[in-house]
Design a protein around this motif. Structure first.
Motif, PDB file in Angstrom:
ATOM      1  N   LEU A   1      -6.085  -0.091  -6.547  1.00  0.00           N
ATOM      2  CA  LEU A   1      -7.440  -0.390  -6.078  1.00  0.00           C
ATOM      3  C   LEU A   1      -8.087  -1.491  -6.913  1.00  0.00           C
ATOM      4  CD1 LEU A   1      -8.653   3.262  -5.337  1.00  0.00           C
ATOM      5  CD2 LEU A   1      -7.502   1.637  -3.830  1.00  0.00           C
TER       6      LEU A   1
ATOM      7  N   ILE B   1       4.779  -2.889  -6.328  1.00  0.00           N
ATOM      8  CA  ILE B   1       4.762  -1.732  -5.430  1.00  0.00           C
ATOM      9  C   ILE B   1       5.817  -0.694  -5.845  1.00  0.00           C
ATOM     10  CG2 ILE B   1       3.714  -2.880  -3.440  1.00  0.00           C
ATOM     11  CD1 ILE B   1       7.452  -2.252  -3.515  1.00  0.00           C
TER      12      ILE B   1
ATOM     13  N   ASP C   1       3.054   1.645   9.262  1.00  0.00           N
ATOM     14  CA  ASP C   1       3.416   1.808   7.852  1.00  0.00           C
ATOM     15  C   ASP C   1       2.092   1.882   7.075  1.00  0.00           C
ATOM     16  OD1 ASP C   1       4.675   1.711   5.375  1.00  0.00           O
ATOM     17  OD2 ASP C   1       5.962   0.002   5.905  1.00  0.00           O
TER      18      ASP C   1
ATOM     19  N   ASP D   1      -2.768  -1.765   4.401  1.00  0.00           N
ATOM     20  CA  ASP D   1      -2.775  -1.538   2.945  1.00  0.00           C
ATOM     21  C   ASP D   1      -4.162  -1.871   2.408  1.00  0.00           C
ATOM     22  OD1 ASP D   1      -0.396  -1.149   0.698  1.00  0.00           O
ATOM     23  OD2 ASP D   1      -2.182  -2.162  -0.095  1.00  0.00           O
ATOM     24  N   VAL D   2      -4.545  -1.162   1.356  1.00  0.00           N
ATOM     25  CA  VAL D   2      -5.870  -1.373   0.766  1.00  0.00           C
ATOM     26  C   VAL D   2      -6.002  -2.755   0.132  1.00  0.00           C
ATOM     27  CG1 VAL D   2      -5.249  -0.338  -1.463  1.00  0.00           C
ATOM     28  CG2 VAL D   2      -7.627  -0.327  -0.731  1.00  0.00           C
TER      29      VAL D   2
ATOM     30  N   LEU E   1      -1.791  -7.885  -1.468  1.00  0.00           N
ATOM     31  CA  LEU E   1      -0.481  -7.383  -1.029  1.00  0.00           C
ATOM     32  C   LEU E   1      -0.263  -7.680   0.452  1.00  0.00           C
ATOM     33  CD1 LEU E   1      -0.068  -4.003  -2.970  1.00  0.00           C
ATOM     34  CD2 LEU E   1       1.182  -6.159  -3.310  1.00  0.00           C
TER      35      LEU E   1
ATOM     36  N   ASN F   1      -7.025  -2.833   4.614  1.00  0.00           N
ATOM     37  CA  ASN F   1      -8.053  -1.824   4.859  1.00  0.00           C
ATOM     38  C   ASN F   1      -7.746  -0.589   4.023  1.00  0.00           C
ATOM     39  OD1 ASN F   1      -9.173   0.611   6.293  1.00  0.00           O
ATOM     40  ND2 ASN F   1     -10.153  -1.063   7.412  1.00  0.00           N
ATOM     41  N   GLY F   2      -8.750  -0.104   3.309  1.00  0.00           N
ATOM     42  CA  GLY F   2      -8.560   1.073   2.462  1.00  0.00           C
ATOM     43  C   GLY F   2      -9.100   2.347   3.066  1.00  0.00           C
TER      44      GLY F   2
ATOM     45  N   PHE G   1      -7.941   3.660   6.051  1.00  0.00           N
ATOM     46  CA  PHE G   1      -6.989   4.193   7.023  1.00  0.00           C
ATOM     47  C   PHE G   1      -7.468   3.935   8.454  1.00  0.00           C
ATOM     48  CE2 PHE G   1      -6.952   6.944   3.211  1.00  0.00           C
ATOM     49  CZ  PHE G   1      -5.702   6.577   2.717  1.00  0.00           C
TER      50      PHE G   1
ATOM     51  N   GLN H   1       4.851   6.063   2.486  1.00  0.00           N
ATOM     52  CA  GLN H   1       5.854   6.308   1.437  1.00  0.00           C
ATOM     53  C   GLN H   1       5.251   5.936   0.079  1.00  0.00           C
ATOM     54  OE1 GLN H   1       8.520   6.911  -0.486  1.00  0.00           O
ATOM     55  NE2 GLN H   1       8.432   4.973  -1.577  1.00  0.00           N
ATOM     56  N   SER H   2       5.192   6.949  -0.796  1.00  0.00           N
ATOM     57  CA  SER H   2       4.643   6.777  -2.142  1.00  0.00           C
ATOM     58  C   SER H   2       3.220   6.215  -2.121  1.00  0.00           C
ATOM     59  CB  SER H   2       5.544   5.892  -3.009  1.00  0.00           C
ATOM     60  OG  SER H   2       5.140   6.023  -4.360  1.00  0.00           O
TER      61      SER H   2
ATOM     62  N   HIS I   1      -0.273   8.336  -5.455  1.00  0.00           N
ATOM     63  CA  HIS I   1      -1.272   7.577  -6.218  1.00  0.00           C
ATOM     64  C   HIS I   1      -2.705   7.988  -5.887  1.00  0.00           C
ATOM     65  CE1 HIS I   1       1.935   4.983  -7.619  1.00  0.00           C
ATOM     66  NE2 HIS I   1       2.352   4.872  -6.375  1.00  0.00           N
TER      67      HIS I   1
ATOM     68  N   GLU J   1      -7.920  12.144  -0.253  1.00  0.00           N
ATOM     69  CA  GLU J   1      -7.551  10.917   0.470  1.00  0.00           C
ATOM     70  C   GLU J   1      -6.532  11.223   1.572  1.00  0.00           C
ATOM     71  OE1 GLU J   1      -8.708   7.327  -0.193  1.00  0.00           O
ATOM     72  OE2 GLU J   1     -10.195   8.899  -0.425  1.00  0.00           O
TER      73      GLU J   1
HETATM   74  C1  LIG Z   1       3.937   2.599  -4.470  1.00  0.00           C
HETATM   75  S1  LIG Z   1       3.238   1.493  -3.289  1.00  0.00           S
HETATM   76  C2  LIG Z   1       4.297   1.804  -1.907  1.00  0.00           C
HETATM   77  C3  LIG Z   1       4.278   0.711  -0.875  1.00  0.00           C
HETATM   78  C4  LIG Z   1       5.177   0.957   0.352  1.00  0.00           C
HETATM   79  N1  LIG Z   1       4.823   2.174   1.066  1.00  0.00           N
HETATM   80  C5  LIG Z   1       6.627   0.980  -0.082  1.00  0.00           C
HETATM   81  O1  LIG Z   1       7.245   2.041  -0.109  1.00  0.00           O
HETATM   82  O2  LIG Z   1       7.119  -0.077  -0.453  1.00  0.00           O
HETATM   83  C6  LIG Z   1       1.700   2.285  -2.827  1.00  0.00           C
HETATM   84  C7  LIG Z   1       0.865   1.466  -1.855  1.00  0.00           C
HETATM   85  O3  LIG Z   1      -0.249   2.228  -1.366  1.00  0.00           O
HETATM   86  C8  LIG Z   1      -1.340   1.357  -1.214  1.00  0.00           C
HETATM   87  N2  LIG Z   1      -2.595   2.109  -1.112  1.00  0.00           N
HETATM   88  C9  LIG Z   1      -3.245   2.791  -2.073  1.00  0.00           C
HETATM   89  N3  LIG Z   1      -4.380   3.324  -1.587  1.00  0.00           N
HETATM   90  C10 LIG Z   1      -4.439   2.992  -0.263  1.00  0.00           C
HETATM   91  C11 LIG Z   1      -5.382   3.231   0.809  1.00  0.00           C
HETATM   92  N4  LIG Z   1      -6.490   3.937   0.622  1.00  0.00           N
HETATM   93  N5  LIG Z   1      -5.115   2.716   2.020  1.00  0.00           N
HETATM   94  C12 LIG Z   1      -4.000   1.985   2.230  1.00  0.00           C
HETATM   95  N6  LIG Z   1      -3.088   1.718   1.266  1.00  0.00           N
HETATM   96  C13 LIG Z   1      -3.305   2.212   0.038  1.00  0.00           C
HETATM   97  C14 LIG Z   1      -1.219   0.470  -2.427  1.00  0.00           C
HETATM   98  O4  LIG Z   1      -1.986  -0.720  -2.321  1.00  0.00           O
HETATM   99  C15 LIG Z   1       0.278   0.215  -2.488  1.00  0.00           C
HETATM  100  O5  LIG Z   1       0.668  -0.910  -1.753  1.00  0.00           O
END
Ligand SMILES: C[S@@+](CC[C@H](N)C(=O)[O-])C[C@H]1O[C@@H](n2cnc3c(N)ncnc32)[C@H](O)[C@@H]1O
Length: 215
Positions: free
Chosen positions: A6, A24, A52, A76-77, A81, A104-105, A107, A122-123, A127, A132
């Motif tokens: 963030l 990432i 995704d 993605d937020v 990225l 967009n953060g 969703f 994924q992952s 975080h 959330e």
């Molecule tokens: C560990 S990375 C994984 C990225 C991707 N899913 C991959 O496996 O390659 C976590 C991602 O979640 C995004 N993220 C965190 N908070 C978010 C939110 N509120 N909305 C969308 N994306 C978010 C981060 O910016 C980051 O790109």
């Protein structure tokens, strides 16, 4: 702030320095292929509309776009990225529509004007706190078809203390990297989704798989 993702200043610096594939989580090829293979085994088809969630710089996307083409969407937020993601997408498919990738953060999937068959986060919830996840499931539900599947990965762990994952990495109940108990994830799932614990899917850092089915 839940997570360094963030911190957009930092993301801008990482991307400017050419580190968008590392920030990432690295393991670009391994975890990209893992995600592609998982989705293929679940029956993902080229005519499915796929989202995704937390797509990052397109570690999965660069493998999925050759299959899905313009049926691949990502959110993605981090604007930095997403701009790196657009470059990665165009490198594998010059016809890929950049508007399919949104910064967009919240969703918010309404910008896409689509109903999705399959999704993956994924992952992302490794975080973020469970509040959330609730926000994500509630906000995105109207944009998934009935019976659609949204896959999401989590560290598993107890609600009250840190735990050392089998990979050796520590995870925490209350800070990044977060872990959760399956029962807590289920209790967080809103009525528009059905929770299913899948568990191990061969992730090198022991993330566990969950499926949410749209009701
Ligand atoms: C560990 S990375 C994984 C990225 C991707 N899913 C991959 O496996 O390659 C976590 C991602 O979640 C995004 N993220 C965190 N908070 C978010 C939110 N509120 N909305 C969308 N994306 C978010 C981060 O910016 C980051 O790109």
């Amino acid at each position: 702030v839940f997570t360094f993702y963030l911190d957009e200043e930092r993301m801008r610096r990482e991307v400017a320095a050419g580190r968008h594939r590392d920030v990432i989580g690295g393991l670009w090829d391994e975890i990209g292929a893992l995600q592609f293979d998982w989705l293929a085994r679940q029956g993902l088809r080229s005519d499915h509309k796929f989202i995704d969630i937390g797509c990052g710089s397109l570690r999965a996307g660069v493998r999925l776009i050759p299959l899905l083409g313009q049926n691949y969407y990502g959110i993605d937020v981090s604007p930095a990225l997403i701009s790196a993601a657009v470059d990665e997408a165009l490198a594998v498919d010059p016809d890929f529509p950049p508007a399919n990738l949104a910064a967009n953060g919240d969703f918010a999937l309404d910008t896409f004007d689509q109903f999705f068959d399959v999704g993956l986060a994924q992952s992302v919830f490794t975080h973020l706190p469970l509040s959330e996840l609730a926000r994500c499931l509630n906000t995105t539900a109207p944009y998934f078809k009935l019976g659609a599947r949204l896959y999401a990965t989590f560290f598993r762990g107890p609600p009250d203390r840190p735990v050392r994952q089998p990979s050796g990495k520590w995870s925490f109940a209350d800070r990044d990297p977060y872990h959760f108990d399956p029962a807590a994830i289920e209790a967080t799932t809103p009525p528009s989704w059905e929770f299913e614990w899948i568990g191990d899917w061969n992730h090198p850092r022991d993330l566990q798989m969950v499926a949410f089915t749209k009701l």
